[in-house]
Design an enzyme around this catalytic site. Structure first.
Site, short mmCIF file in Angstrom:
data_model
loop_
_atom_site.label_atom_id
_atom_site.label_comp_id
_atom_site.label_asym_id
_atom_site.label_seq_id
_atom_site.Cartn_x
_atom_site.Cartn_y
_atom_site.Cartn_z
N SER A 1 -51.13 -17.98 4.43
CA SER A 1 -51.75 -17.63 5.74
C SER A 1 -53.14 -17.93 5.52
O SER A 1 -53.80 -18.22 6.64
CB SER A 1 -51.47 -15.91 6.05
OG SER A 1 -51.64 -15.31 5.02
N GLN B 1 -45.26 -12.27 5.36
CA GLN B 1 -45.07 -11.35 4.60
C GLN B 1 -45.54 -9.77 5.25
O GLN B 1 -44.53 -8.88 4.57
CB GLN B 1 -45.58 -11.50 3.14
CG GLN B 1 -44.97 -12.77 2.49
CD GLN B 1 -45.66 -12.92 1.19
OE1 GLN B 1 -45.91 -12.06 0.39
NE2 GLN B 1 -45.60 -14.42 0.93
N VAL C 1 -49.88 -27.22 -8.21
CA VAL C 1 -51.07 -27.75 -8.58
C VAL C 1 -51.25 -27.12 -10.24
O VAL C 1 -50.68 -25.91 -10.25
CB VAL C 1 -52.19 -26.91 -7.82
CG1 VAL C 1 -53.54 -26.92 -8.76
CG2 VAL C 1 -52.25 -27.58 -6.56
N CYS D 1 -51.82 -6.45 0.08
CA CYS D 1 -51.34 -5.29 0.81
C CYS D 1 -51.23 -3.91 -0.25
O CYS D 1 -50.05 -3.65 -0.29
CB CYS D 1 -50.19 -5.62 1.59
SG CYS D 1 -50.02 -4.31 2.74
N ASP E 1 -55.95 -14.28 -1.03
CA ASP E 1 -55.57 -13.49 -2.23
C ASP E 1 -56.25 -14.08 -3.65
O ASP E 1 -56.33 -13.22 -4.55
CB ASP E 1 -54.00 -13.33 -2.32
CG ASP E 1 -53.34 -12.41 -1.29
OD1 ASP E 1 -54.19 -11.88 -0.34
OD2 ASP E 1 -52.03 -12.48 -1.17
N LYS F 1 -56.78 -7.50 -0.30
CA LYS F 1 -55.92 -8.47 -0.18
C LYS F 1 -54.94 -8.51 0.73
O LYS F 1 -54.11 -7.78 0.71
CB LYS F 1 -55.47 -9.37 -1.48
CG LYS F 1 -56.34 -9.18 -2.47
CD LYS F 1 -55.78 -9.62 -3.89
CE LYS F 1 -56.99 -9.82 -4.98
NZ LYS F 1 -57.85 -11.10 -4.53
N THR F 2 -55.20 -8.76 2.09
CA THR F 2 -54.13 -8.82 3.28
C THR F 2 -54.37 -10.01 4.30
O THR F 2 -55.36 -10.90 3.95
CB THR F 2 -54.66 -7.57 4.06
OG1 THR F 2 -55.69 -7.83 4.84
CG2 THR F 2 -54.79 -6.45 3.31
N ALA F 3 -53.12 -10.22 4.85
CA ALA F 3 -53.19 -11.41 5.89
C ALA F 3 -54.36 -11.10 6.83
O ALA F 3 -54.81 -12.17 7.22
CB ALA F 3 -51.83 -11.52 6.81
N ALA F 4 -54.66 -9.91 7.17
CA ALA F 4 -55.77 -9.67 8.17
C ALA F 4 -56.97 -10.12 7.56
O ALA F 4 -57.86 -10.73 8.50
CB ALA F 4 -55.84 -8.28 8.68
N CYS G 1 -55.23 -2.64 7.21
CA CYS G 1 -53.90 -2.41 6.53
C CYS G 1 -53.07 -1.35 7.21
O CYS G 1 -53.30 -0.50 7.73
CB CYS G 1 -53.89 -1.62 5.12
SG CYS G 1 -52.50 -1.38 4.35
C1 UQ1 Z 1 -54.87 -8.90 12.02
O1 UQ1 Z 1 -55.65 -9.67 12.40
C2 UQ1 Z 1 -53.66 -9.32 11.16
O2 UQ1 Z 1 -53.82 -10.70 11.23
C3 UQ1 Z 1 -52.96 -11.44 12.00
C4 UQ1 Z 1 -52.99 -8.66 10.73
O3 UQ1 Z 1 -51.61 -9.21 10.16
C5 UQ1 Z 1 -51.12 -8.88 8.97
C6 UQ1 Z 1 -52.92 -7.13 10.89
O4 UQ1 Z 1 -51.97 -6.48 10.41
C7 UQ1 Z 1 -53.95 -6.44 11.80
C8 UQ1 Z 1 -53.84 -5.21 11.69
C9 UQ1 Z 1 -54.89 -7.22 12.00
C10 UQ1 Z 1 -56.11 -6.80 13.11
C11 UQ1 Z 1 -55.63 -7.11 14.50
C12 UQ1 Z 1 -55.78 -6.25 15.47
C13 UQ1 Z 1 -55.58 -6.50 16.92
C14 UQ1 Z 1 -56.43 -4.72 15.28
#
Ligand code: UQ1
Length: 443
Positions: free
Chosen positions: A41, A74, A109, A191, A326, A334-337, A370
């Site tokens: 991502s 994920q 890599v 996450c 990550d 570490k999250t996709a957001a 999260c």
């Molecule tokens: C977010 O941007 C995002 O990325 C696409 C997520 O993906 C895992 C999220 O879970 C969340 C909460 C966001 C934040 C987006 C909004 C609209 C609050």
């Protein structure tokens, strides 16, 4: 050089038939303006942002390196593990997602030579002008004795692996009562809410099936807190208390004895010691670490993550290297957001560097999110800066309260934001929206 096998696979792939990304013919010394390590991502979002720039139209000056034929969203895997979504909804062929202005090399890599601007893979050596390091985080199942052998069998599962995520639902559905144990390691993980989310969903399923009074639900975490940010940790602690989920902090899973169905925990508290707990269901979140090539390439910080400036995402020693996601040393969760917000900053700063423009760099504020699912139709939507520890909530209600709106946003809206926005380089997180929807940040 590209191997024959790689080229053959590529020429037959659906992506090339549809005129999407294609690998160029083998060159003795391939060179790209931008090489992106990782089609996850973070890597895809930056590749797509750069590919959109007029500079790259009609050319193949971007290379994405990733050995995987499939890309997974994920964040959906907690839902999959609880039977609320199908695994296939989280899956997309990688070839469909690589920007059409980019080539894709299906290799892994092994090393970067940052002094000579070279990436070495298991089959090729590629020169770059600019490098984006986004290979993701490594799952270390083997660091827990007995786990690899038992995973996916006799009640032992993990939502973190594509091979076992559907087993979670199978085992939860087949569970007849006893000890249901959910673990979180003592390392940084992707996450950090996911280890407890599946405990909430399982507990709800047990209640609905009428077996809750025969069931002991335990959450064990190697960390000292249930969640890093106090505002959300307080609410989550209340959720655990009201639902009789037994929380054990600083309790780190070290061994799975599948023959006796025993989990061995080491206490990381001052008293130390080990405890042995019988399990009937064991959901494991494995320890995780940075991919080894980062350290071996001399681009790591002391903990093995890519050593970057926390605002610009640019490497602290090599200005033509950026890192996000990550594997980066960006000190936030570490999250996709987080990767979405980082991709906007990295994309902008990378393009400035490529064009040698002297604009002021874009700065990342540590935003991460999260979505903590606490039941079907209930979710605590944590949004905060990992740099300040302060909430950065998008909506003008207290997002630490369990909400149906937050649940359906996460299950039904955000996946399409991801597929239509993030991986196409069009979504850099909700910062712009927040200025309208929660202008005074009363979170
Ligand atoms: C977010 O941007 C995002 O990325 C696409 C997520 O993906 C895992 C999220 O879970 C969340 C909460 C966001 C934040 C987006 C909004 C609209 C609050």
């Amino acid at each position: 050089m590209f191997s024959r096998a790689t080229l053959a696979r590529r020429s037959l792939s659906a992506a090339s038939r549809r005129g999407l990304a294609t690998v160029t013919t083998a060159k003795p010394n391939p060179q790209y303006k931008v090489v992106v390590i990782g089609g996850g991502s973070a890597g895809l979002a930056v590749a797509a942002r750069v590919a959109r720039d007029p500079l790259f139209q009609g050319k193949k000056e971007i290379l994405v390196i990733d050995p995987s034929s499939k890309h997974y969203y994920q964040p959906l895997w907690t839902f999959v593990g609880a039977g609320l979504k199908k695994l296939s909804e989280s899956e997309m062929a990688m070839g469909e997602l690589i920007p059409k202005q980019a080539d894709w090399l299906r290799e892994s890599v092994s090393k970067v030579d940052p002094k000579n601007n070279v990436v070495v893979t298991n089959g090729s050596e590629i020169k770059y002008d600019f490098l984006v390091v986004a290979p993701g985080i490594k799952l270390d199942f083997e660091k827990i004795a007995g786990l690899k052998e038992s995973l996916g069998r006799d009640g032992v599962t993990s939502n973190y692996a594509v091979e076992s995520v559907e087993k979670t639902n199978e085992f939860i559905q087949a569970f007849k009562g006893g000890n249901a144990i959910f673990t979180q390691p003592a390392t940084p993980i992707k996450c950090a809410g996911a280890p407890q989310k599946i405990a909430y969903l399982a507990e709800e399923i047990f209640r609905n099936k009428g077996i809750r009074d025969q069931t002991n639900v335990q959450f064990h975490s190697g960390m000292g807190k249930i969640f890093a940010i106090d505002k959300y940790a307080e609410e989550l602690t209340k959720v655990c208390q009201s639902r009789d989920i037994n929380v054990n902090l600083l309790s780190n899973l070290v061994e799975v004895r599948s023959d006796k169905k025993e989990a061995v925990f080491k206490s990381l508290g001052p008293q130390g010691g080990e405890s042995i707990v019988k399990y009937d269901l064991l959901h494991v979140t494995p320890p995780m670490s940075a991919p080894a090539f980062i350290k071996e390439s001399g681009i790591a910080n002391a903990d093995g993550w890519v050593d970057v400036n926390k605002e610009t995402t640019q490497h602290t020693t090599y200005p033509n290297i950026f890192s996000l996601g990550d594997a980066s040393g960006l000190p936030t969760s570490k999250t996709a957001a987080a990767a979405a917000a980082q991709s906007a900053v990295t994309g902008e700063n990378l393009l400035q560097a490529i064009k040698s423009t002297a604009g002021s760099p874009s700065a990342y504020n540590g935003y991460t999110s999260c979505p903590l699912i606490t039941g079907k139709g209930k979710l605590i939507l944590a949004e905060f800066s990992g740099y300040t520890g302060k909430p950065l909530e998008t909506f003008p209600f207290n997002q630490a309260t369990e909400s149906a709106f937050s649940y359906y946003l996460t299950s039904d809206i955000i996946p399409s934001i991801y597929w239509n926005g993030q991986v196409k380089g069009l979504w850099g997180g909700p910062t712009g929206i927040r200025k309208l929807t929660n202008p005074f940040n009363n979170s």
